[in-house]
Design a protein around this motif. Structure first.
Motif, PDB file in Angstrom:
ATOM      1  N   LEU A 270       0.817  -1.215   0.000  1.00  0.00           N
ATOM      2  CA  LEU A 270       0.000   0.000   0.000  1.00  0.00           C
ATOM      3  C   LEU A 270       0.848   1.262   0.000  1.00  0.00           C
ATOM      4  CD1 LEU A 270      -2.844  -0.840   2.545  1.00  0.00           C
ATOM      5  CD2 LEU A 270      -3.116  -0.306   0.106  1.00  0.00           C
ATOM      6  N   TYR A 271       2.109   1.123   0.403  1.00  0.00           N
ATOM      7  CA  TYR A 271       3.001   2.272   0.496  1.00  0.00           C
ATOM      8  C   TYR A 271       3.989   2.349  -0.664  1.00  0.00           C
ATOM      9  CZ  TYR A 271       1.403   1.086   5.204  1.00  0.00           C
ATOM     10  OH  TYR A 271       0.648   0.711   6.289  1.00  0.00           O
TER      11      TYR A 271
ATOM     12  N   ALA B 111      -2.092  -0.570  -4.715  1.00  0.00           N
ATOM     13  CA  ALA B 111      -2.813   0.430  -3.922  1.00  0.00           C
ATOM     14  C   ALA B 111      -4.077   0.906  -4.639  1.00  0.00           C
ATOM     15  CB  ALA B 111      -1.894   1.603  -3.602  1.00  0.00           C
TER      16      ALA B 111
ATOM     17  N   SER C 202      -6.889  -1.420  -4.131  1.00  0.00           N
ATOM     18  CA  SER C 202      -7.305  -1.570  -2.731  1.00  0.00           C
ATOM     19  C   SER C 202      -8.485  -0.646  -2.430  1.00  0.00           C
ATOM     20  CB  SER C 202      -6.135  -1.225  -1.808  1.00  0.00           C
ATOM     21  OG  SER C 202      -5.997   0.178  -1.700  1.00  0.00           O
TER      22      SER C 202
ATOM     23  N   TYR D 192      -8.383   1.814  -0.675  1.00  0.00           N
ATOM     24  CA  TYR D 192      -7.852   3.177  -0.556  1.00  0.00           C
ATOM     25  C   TYR D 192      -7.718   3.877  -1.903  1.00  0.00           C
ATOM     26  CZ  TYR D 192      -6.881   1.580   4.137  1.00  0.00           C
ATOM     27  OH  TYR D 192      -7.006   1.080   5.400  1.00  0.00           O
ATOM     28  N   LYS D 193      -7.761   3.122  -2.990  1.00  0.00           N
ATOM     29  CA  LYS D 193      -7.722   3.662  -4.362  1.00  0.00           C
ATOM     30  C   LYS D 193      -6.462   4.462  -4.676  1.00  0.00           C
ATOM     31  CE  LYS D 193     -11.895   2.128  -5.131  1.00  0.00           C
ATOM     32  NZ  LYS D 193     -11.913   0.695  -5.323  1.00  0.00           N
TER      33      LYS D 193
ATOM     34  N   ILE E 163      -0.873   5.268   0.050  1.00  0.00           N
ATOM     35  CA  ILE E 163      -1.128   5.940   1.316  1.00  0.00           C
ATOM     36  C   ILE E 163       0.127   5.870   2.187  1.00  0.00           C
ATOM     37  CG2 ILE E 163      -3.611   5.461   1.278  1.00  0.00           C
ATOM     38  CD1 ILE E 163      -3.059   3.223   3.385  1.00  0.00           C
TER      39      ILE E 163
ATOM     40  N   LEU F 251      -8.381   8.786   8.696  1.00  0.00           N
ATOM     41  CA  LEU F 251      -8.170   8.467   7.292  1.00  0.00           C
ATOM     42  C   LEU F 251      -6.689   8.569   6.995  1.00  0.00           C
ATOM     43  CD1 LEU F 251      -7.974  11.425   5.413  1.00  0.00           C
ATOM     44  CD2 LEU F 251     -10.291  11.426   6.257  1.00  0.00           C
ATOM     45  N   PRO F 252      -6.238   7.857   5.979  1.00  0.00           N
ATOM     46  CA  PRO F 252      -4.800   7.844   5.727  1.00  0.00           C
ATOM     47  C   PRO F 252      -4.292   9.145   5.114  1.00  0.00           C
ATOM     48  CG  PRO F 252      -5.941   6.537   4.082  1.00  0.00           C
ATOM     49  CD  PRO F 252      -6.975   6.981   5.076  1.00  0.00           C
TER      50      PRO F 252
ATOM     51  N   ARG G 132      -1.772  10.832   2.474  1.00  0.00           N
ATOM     52  CA  ARG G 132      -1.381  10.410   1.127  1.00  0.00           C
ATOM     53  C   ARG G 132      -0.223  11.277   0.613  1.00  0.00           C
ATOM     54  NH1 ARG G 132      -5.162   7.182  -1.215  1.00  0.00           N
ATOM     55  NH2 ARG G 132      -7.143   7.006  -0.115  1.00  0.00           N
TER      56      ARG G 132
END
Length: 157
Positions: free
Chosen positions: A54-55, A61, A64, A66-67, A70, A106-107, A109
């Motif tokens: 995800l990173y 990502a 996911s 999160y689209k 993040i 929320l993450p 970005r």
């Protein structure tokens, strides 16, 4: 690509920092906006050994919930220093983390401009140690709360 460097001489601005006696509960701390880069996120992740896709992996990502890429929740550790000036009392050498509690909304970005609202809530002496209770709320450029936390620190004498 220009990478931001952080001061490593932690004593350099110590004379400018508020002493425990000067910390006023409720008084907002001076903070600085910080633009979070993908490079900063990935460097932080490598340092702490968190290599989750995800990173790092744009395709993963994007697929996911999160689209997109993040930052990990614990990025607030980097943000705490990035959003405070060198003369902030939280940066005092000898400060000990006595506990903390965080909520993640929320993450963050890559490209987010992060703003911190922070203040001391209380201060007290226990067993000859100087404690400060403080709160910290991180917002993105849309004024959405990324995360918020309360911490307890033991201040140097």
């Amino acid at each position: 690509m220009t990478e931001t460097t952080f001061e490593t001489d932690f004593w350099k601005d110590n004379a400018l920092r508020k002493t425990w006696e000067q910390i006023v509960p409720g008084e907002p701390r001076k903070t600085l906006p910080y633009t979070l880069t993908l490079e900063a996120i990935q460097k932080y992740c490598r340092v702490v050994g968190d290599l989750h896709p995800l990173y790092f992996d744009e395709d993963y990502a994007k697929a996911s919930p999160y689209k997109g890429l993040i930052a990990p929740p614990a990025i607030h550790i980097l943000l705490m220093f990035a959003c405070t000036p060198a003369d902030d009392w939280m940066r005092s050498p000898g400060t000990v983390n006595a506990g903390q509690s965080w909520s993640y909304n929320l993450p963050a970005r890559p490209g987010d401009t992060i703003r911190l609202e922070a203040r001391a809530l209380d201060k007290f002496i226990r067993k000859d140690r100087l404690f400060v209770v403080h709160d910290n709320v991180f917002f993105n450029q849309h004024d959405q709360v990324i995360c918020s936390g309360r911490g307890w620190t033991i201040r140097p004498m």
